[in-house]
Design an enzyme around this catalytic site. Structure first.
Site, PDB file in Angstrom:
ATOM      1  N   CYS A  94     -48.157   2.505  47.919  1.00  0.00           N
ATOM      2  CA  CYS A  94     -47.249   3.661  47.946  1.00  0.00           C
ATOM      3  C   CYS A  94     -46.319   3.597  49.152  1.00  0.00           C
ATOM      4  O   CYS A  94     -46.674   3.132  50.202  1.00  0.00           O
ATOM      5  CB  CYS A  94     -48.062   4.950  48.034  1.00  0.00           C
ATOM      6  SG  CYS A  94     -49.311   5.060  46.777  1.00  0.00           S
TER       7      CYS A  94
ATOM      8  N   ARG B  36     -42.258  -2.592  47.733  1.00  0.00           N
ATOM      9  CA  ARG B  36     -43.718  -2.552  47.914  1.00  0.00           C
ATOM     10  C   ARG B  36     -44.434  -2.401  46.576  1.00  0.00           C
ATOM     11  O   ARG B  36     -45.641  -2.515  46.502  1.00  0.00           O
ATOM     12  CB  ARG B  36     -44.097  -1.397  48.839  1.00  0.00           C
ATOM     13  CG  ARG B  36     -43.504  -1.508  50.231  1.00  0.00           C
ATOM     14  CD  ARG B  36     -43.613  -0.190  50.964  1.00  0.00           C
ATOM     15  NE  ARG B  36     -44.988   0.129  51.241  1.00  0.00           N
ATOM     16  CZ  ARG B  36     -45.578  -0.067  52.428  1.00  0.00           C
ATOM     17  NH1 ARG B  36     -44.867  -0.567  53.414  1.00  0.00           N
ATOM     18  NH2 ARG B  36     -46.827   0.235  52.645  1.00  0.00           N
TER      19      ARG B  36
ATOM     20  N   TRP C 159     -48.090   3.869  43.671  1.00  0.00           N
ATOM     21  CA  TRP C 159     -48.725   2.721  43.012  1.00  0.00           C
ATOM     22  C   TRP C 159     -50.081   3.254  42.593  1.00  0.00           C
ATOM     23  O   TRP C 159     -50.968   3.457  43.423  1.00  0.00           O
ATOM     24  CB  TRP C 159     -48.835   1.577  44.021  1.00  0.00           C
ATOM     25  CG  TRP C 159     -49.209   0.248  43.459  1.00  0.00           C
ATOM     26  CD1 TRP C 159     -48.389  -0.617  42.771  1.00  0.00           C
ATOM     27  CD2 TRP C 159     -50.483  -0.400  43.532  1.00  0.00           C
ATOM     28  NE1 TRP C 159     -49.070  -1.755  42.434  1.00  0.00           N
ATOM     29  CE2 TRP C 159     -50.355  -1.653  42.867  1.00  0.00           C
ATOM     30  CE3 TRP C 159     -51.707  -0.068  44.082  1.00  0.00           C
ATOM     31  CZ2 TRP C 159     -51.406  -2.559  42.758  1.00  0.00           C
ATOM     32  CZ3 TRP C 159     -52.762  -0.967  43.971  1.00  0.00           C
ATOM     33  CH2 TRP C 159     -52.592  -2.192  43.312  1.00  0.00           C
TER      34      TRP C 159
ATOM     35  N   ASN D  58     -50.650   8.247  50.799  1.00  0.00           N
ATOM     36  CA  ASN D  58     -51.004   6.858  50.507  1.00  0.00           C
ATOM     37  C   ASN D  58     -52.426   6.676  51.012  1.00  0.00           C
ATOM     38  O   ASN D  58     -52.752   7.065  52.130  1.00  0.00           O
ATOM     39  CB  ASN D  58     -50.054   5.889  51.228  1.00  0.00           C
ATOM     40  CG  ASN D  58     -50.375   4.435  50.896  1.00  0.00           C
ATOM     41  OD1 ASN D  58     -51.073   4.159  49.904  1.00  0.00           O
ATOM     42  ND2 ASN D  58     -49.903   3.521  51.713  1.00  0.00           N
ATOM     43  N   GLY D  59     -53.305   6.142  50.151  1.00  0.00           N
ATOM     44  CA  GLY D  59     -54.706   5.949  50.559  1.00  0.00           C
ATOM     45  C   GLY D  59     -55.606   6.501  49.472  1.00  0.00           C
ATOM     46  O   GLY D  59     -55.183   6.717  48.345  1.00  0.00           O
TER      47      GLY D  59
ATOM     48  N   GLU E 124     -51.068 -22.492  46.328  1.00  0.00           N
ATOM     49  CA  GLU E 124     -49.914 -21.618  46.551  1.00  0.00           C
ATOM     50  C   GLU E 124     -48.880 -21.784  45.435  1.00  0.00           C
ATOM     51  O   GLU E 124     -48.323 -20.797  44.941  1.00  0.00           O
ATOM     52  CB  GLU E 124     -49.298 -21.915  47.914  1.00  0.00           C
ATOM     53  CG  GLU E 124     -48.033 -21.168  48.239  1.00  0.00           C
ATOM     54  CD  GLU E 124     -48.179 -19.652  48.206  1.00  0.00           C
ATOM     55  OE1 GLU E 124     -49.321 -19.150  48.171  1.00  0.00           O
ATOM     56  OE2 GLU E 124     -47.150 -18.962  48.170  1.00  0.00           O
TER      57      GLU E 124
ATOM     58  N   LYS F 230     -47.598 -18.704  43.031  1.00  0.00           N
ATOM     59  CA  LYS F 230     -46.180 -18.338  42.865  1.00  0.00           C
ATOM     60  C   LYS F 230     -45.833 -18.237  41.389  1.00  0.00           C
ATOM     61  O   LYS F 230     -45.213 -17.288  40.937  1.00  0.00           O
ATOM     62  CB  LYS F 230     -45.272 -19.382  43.530  1.00  0.00           C
ATOM     63  CG  LYS F 230     -45.154 -19.314  45.017  1.00  0.00           C
ATOM     64  CD  LYS F 230     -44.505 -18.074  45.546  1.00  0.00           C
ATOM     65  CE  LYS F 230     -45.322 -16.964  46.025  1.00  0.00           C
ATOM     66  NZ  LYS F 230     -46.464 -16.900  46.779  1.00  0.00           N
TER      67      LYS F 230
ATOM     68  N   GLU G 206     -47.554 -15.243  39.676  1.00  0.00           N
ATOM     69  CA  GLU G 206     -47.071 -13.935  40.153  1.00  0.00           C
ATOM     70  C   GLU G 206     -45.770 -13.516  39.483  1.00  0.00           C
ATOM     71  O   GLU G 206     -45.562 -12.363  39.160  1.00  0.00           O
ATOM     72  CB  GLU G 206     -46.783 -14.029  41.660  1.00  0.00           C
ATOM     73  CG  GLU G 206     -47.954 -13.832  42.550  1.00  0.00           C
ATOM     74  CD  GLU G 206     -47.485 -13.697  43.984  1.00  0.00           C
ATOM     75  OE1 GLU G 206     -47.594 -12.590  44.511  1.00  0.00           O
ATOM     76  OE2 GLU G 206     -46.994 -14.689  44.536  1.00  0.00           O
TER      77      GLU G 206
ATOM     78  N   HIS H  65     -64.373 -33.226  37.216  1.00  0.00           N
ATOM     79  CA  HIS H  65     -65.652 -32.495  37.124  1.00  0.00           C
ATOM     80  C   HIS H  65     -65.542 -31.282  36.213  1.00  0.00           C
ATOM     81  O   HIS H  65     -66.188 -30.265  36.451  1.00  0.00           O
ATOM     82  CB  HIS H  65     -66.096 -32.081  38.536  1.00  0.00           C
ATOM     83  CG  HIS H  65     -66.323 -33.243  39.449  1.00  0.00           C
ATOM     84  ND1 HIS H  65     -67.394 -34.083  39.336  1.00  0.00           N
ATOM     85  CD2 HIS H  65     -65.556 -33.739  40.434  1.00  0.00           C
ATOM     86  CE1 HIS H  65     -67.314 -35.042  40.247  1.00  0.00           C
ATOM     87  NE2 HIS H  65     -66.197 -34.864  40.929  1.00  0.00           N
TER      88      HIS H  65
ATOM     89  N   LYS I   9     -46.304  -5.295  47.356  1.00  0.00           N
ATOM     90  CA  LYS I   9     -45.989  -6.224  48.437  1.00  0.00           C
ATOM     91  C   LYS I   9     -47.066  -6.214  49.509  1.00  0.00           C
ATOM     92  O   LYS I   9     -47.428  -7.256  50.040  1.00  0.00           O
ATOM     93  CB  LYS I   9     -44.643  -5.855  49.082  1.00  0.00           C
ATOM     94  CG  LYS I   9     -44.242  -6.788  50.213  1.00  0.00           C
ATOM     95  CD  LYS I   9     -44.048  -8.209  49.721  1.00  0.00           C
ATOM     96  CE  LYS I   9     -43.743  -9.178  50.836  1.00  0.00           C
ATOM     97  NZ  LYS I   9     -43.750 -10.576  50.354  1.00  0.00           N
TER      98      LYS I   9
HETATM   99  C1  AGP Z   1     -48.109 -13.442  47.885  1.00  0.00           C
HETATM  100  O1  AGP Z   1     -47.066 -13.959  47.078  1.00  0.00           O
HETATM  101  C2  AGP Z   1     -48.690 -12.173  47.342  1.00  0.00           C
HETATM  102  N1  AGP Z   1     -47.685 -11.189  47.223  1.00  0.00           N
HETATM  103  C3  AGP Z   1     -49.960 -11.733  47.992  1.00  0.00           C
HETATM  104  O2  AGP Z   1     -50.931 -12.694  47.647  1.00  0.00           O
HETATM  105  C4  AGP Z   1     -49.956 -11.602  49.537  1.00  0.00           C
HETATM  106  O3  AGP Z   1     -49.856 -12.875  50.113  1.00  0.00           O
HETATM  107  C5  AGP Z   1     -51.295 -10.980  49.966  1.00  0.00           C
HETATM  108  O4  AGP Z   1     -51.380  -9.703  49.399  1.00  0.00           O
HETATM  109  C6  AGP Z   1     -51.443 -10.884  51.477  1.00  0.00           C
HETATM  110  O5  AGP Z   1     -50.437 -10.068  52.006  1.00  0.00           O
HETATM  111  P1  AGP Z   1     -50.238 -10.048  53.605  1.00  0.00           P
HETATM  112  O6  AGP Z   1     -49.805 -11.433  53.991  1.00  0.00           O
HETATM  113  O7  AGP Z   1     -49.205  -9.004  53.868  1.00  0.00           O
HETATM  114  O8  AGP Z   1     -51.579  -9.702  54.218  1.00  0.00           O
END
Ligand code: AGP
Length: 614
Positions: free
Chosen positions: A2, A28, A76, A102-103, A489, A493, A496, A512, A609
């Protein structure tokens, strides 16, 4: 997570500041948005499910435009599906207060039952509405909003970044409180602001106060009073923000993600160059942090991170063990917190986080500290909670990363890990001056190689390959050694932003089990660099090719390119540094595939985010 914004202004007209603040924190991730203002003693609320545009449509009547105080929220969803009635702000039954939150209030069901038994009718399914009802009841006693907030917060368990407005005896009041998720406040001569993200206030000022857990702040035009939970005034440092409103602009790019991919050469320069000391073959980290004395006391490193940051942490393991000869463990922060970890004396926890607000990483670092570890952080946001709670901080200078899929922050984290590994190796004597000089010169020279990978011909080549593979039924990304985390990674990507199934795997592990999945519909992306495992990766490519898999080789190993048939050539560099280069084509490959598939690249579905809740 949020986004929260609040404003109070002596000359009125806060609505625009609220909407602009919500727009800037859209990145976010959210599923609804709303605002509440007080005008002429009356609380007016507008909130809508979906994008900010839906909210702006119901504001077109201009009824809220002149209000002098207000709060805004992008939600969110955690409790209660995305809907108009579950959106924030929430009001109390008597309409005395509006809040944004938020929380999570973990005991909300029990409180909801108590309040319902008192005759309160809830209109949403959220935990946050409980806070609105509690404050509303307290306000009927005629107490101030700040005291009503404190009394109500004493009844909840959980954590919050909370904003609240109410009409007080001396006019409209704006109060906020923090325990857990980030919240900052800022004042200008005729206004005051609160926000969950510094980007929400940088259009108004570059001086902010990051609230601490337990703080309650009372905002008035031109002034902010911060108190502790009991109401005693506390002093909080005023921090200078080194980002500008221009940093958050799209600047003509089609997506933030593409813009940020292209910023990486500059980001590497800002993060590394001033810290490289080629003369001495060492690294200078500001404030004398990571000193010889501190690092000579480090017997083991425990990396804690999530998502992309964890992949950077895995690379850090290879670098620190390979260059500094210090043993490193790596844990998903969300696992570390609950597995009953055993830490040996002299452990340095290394928390890696772009936002510095990821709840799992914060929780894991706090647990490591309780277990006796020192805490170091690699962070990208000055003033973030992670940064402020760490003993040692290595800031990356990637600037604000708006695209939900992390790109420039990742390569900056890896560059920071190289700096840290060199510093550790020089502090404990396990890395020679000569070796350090070679690595640091290699790091310095990466910029031009990164720029080559971002040049038009290379981009067009990658875009053409994206077209070929955009309809694959699935992907494996394979790597070994320091490029194994790059494979993870690359897969993340693609997942995501294109929603296609992709798995990162240690190349040696394919035989394996996973190799059973290989068929002509699968694309296998191998990441390789000249070095001690290069030929093994090449033979892994042969194994998948011989089973009909379609192979795409990324990197600087000619033998792999020949076997694969399709390839993306990466300029050669020292193997330790190759992840920084090898990642860039994977970012572009994923971007172009997602673009071909018409995905919402900067705001992928279901993602936020910064995940500030567990
Ligand atoms: C990365 O592309 C993602 N959006 C997500 O995995 C992110 O890296 C993860 O939530 C950690 O976020 P931070 O680096 O702000 O702690």
């Amino acid at each position: 997570m949020c986004g929260i914004i609040g404003a109070i202004r002596s000359d009125g007209g806060v609505l625009n500041a609220l909407i602009e603040g919500l727009r800037v924190v859209e990145y976010r991730g959210y599923d609804s948005a709303g605002v509440a203002v007080i005008d002429g003693g009356q609380i007016l609320v507008r909130k809508k499910q979906g994008r900010l545009e839906n909210l702006e449509k119901v504001l077109e009547d201009g009824a809220l435009e002149q209000a002098p105080v207000g709060i805004g929220h992008t939600r969110w969803a955690t409790h209660g599906e995305p809907s108009d009635r579950n959106s924030h702000p929430h009001q109390g039954a008597a309409g005395r207060v509006a809040i944004v939150h938020n929380g999570i209030f973990e005991n909300y069901l029990e409180l909801r039952e108590q309040l319902t038994a008192q005759g309160i009718t809830f209109v949403s399914e959220t935990d946050s509405e409980v806070m609105a009802q509690l404050i509303d009841l307290e306000l009927q006693e005629g107490i101030s909003l700040e005291n009503a907030v404190r009394r109500s917060l004493r009844r909840v368990e959980g954590y919050y970044a909370l904003g609240a407005i109410a009409e007080g005896p001396d006019g409209a009041e704006l109060v906020c409180a923090r325990k857990g998720p980030p919240l900052l406040v800022a004042s200008t001569p005729d206004a005051a602001y609160l926000a969950s993200d510094v980007l929400g206030v940088i259009p108004h000022t570059d001086r902010v106060v990051y609230l601490e857990d337990g703080d309650v702040a009372i905002l008035k035009p031109g002034s902010i009073q911060v108190t502790d939970f009991e109401g005693h005034p506390v002093q909080r440092e005023v921090a200078k923000v080194d980002w500008t409103p221009g940093d958050t602009g799209l600047g003509g790019w089609p997506h933030y993600m593409l813009k940020e991919i292209h910023e990486q050469p500059d980001v590497l320069a800002r993060t590394a160059l001033d810290r490289i000391d080629l003369e001495r073959g060492d690294v200078n980290i500001e404030g004398g942090q990571f000193s010889d004395e501190f690092l000579q006391g480090v017997s083991r490193v425990q990396v804690l991170a999530c998502g992309t940051a964890l992949h950077a942490g895995m690379i850090a393991k290879y670098l620190i063990e390979g260059l500094a000869k210090v043993p490193v463990d790596v844990d998903y922060a969300s696992e570390f917190r609950y597995r009953g970890p055993i830490l040996v004396p002299g452990t340095m926890a290394l928390a890696i986080s772009q936002s510095g607000e990821t709840a799992d990483t914060l929780g894991a670092a706090r647990l490591a500290k309780e277990l006796g570890a020192s805490v170091a952080a690699i962070c990208n946001v000055t003033g973030s909670t992670q940064m402020r709670e760490a003993d040692q901080v290595l800031l990356t200078h990637a600037g604000p990363e708006i695209g939900v899929a992390s790109t420039k922050a990742f390569t900056a984290q890896v560059a920071a890990a190289v700096l840290l590994a060199v510093r550790m190796g020089r502090a404990n004597g396990n890395l020679s001056v000569q070796e350090a000089k070679e690595l640091l010169a290699g790091l310095r020279d990466l910029r031009t190689k990164m720029e080559h990978l971002l040049s038009e011909p290379v981009r067009e080549h990658i875009r053409a390959l994206a077209k070929v593979h955009a309809r694959a039924k699935g992907f494996f990304f394979l790597g070994r050694g320091v490029n194994f985390p790059v494979a993870l990674e690359g897969a993340l990507k693609l997942k995501e932003i294109s929603y296609m199934h992709a798995e990162g795997y240690a190349a040696g592990e394919m035989k394996h089990g996973p190799i059973a999945l290989i068929d002509p519909g699968m694309t296998i992306v191998s990441i390789n660099a000249p070095g001690h495992v290069a030929d093994k990766v090449r033979s892994n490519i042969e194994q998948v090719k011989s089973r009909g898999g379609v192979a795409l080789s990324v990197g600087s190993h000619e033998g792999s390119h020949k076997i694969a048939g399709q390839c993306i050539e990466v300029p050669e560099t020292i193997e330790w540094l190759s992840p920084i280069l090898n990642t860039i084509p994977l970012q572009l490959f994923s971007y172009y595939i997602a673009d071909l598939r018409g995905c919402d690249i900067d705001k992928p579905r279901n993602l936020a985010k910064s995940v500030t809740v567990e």
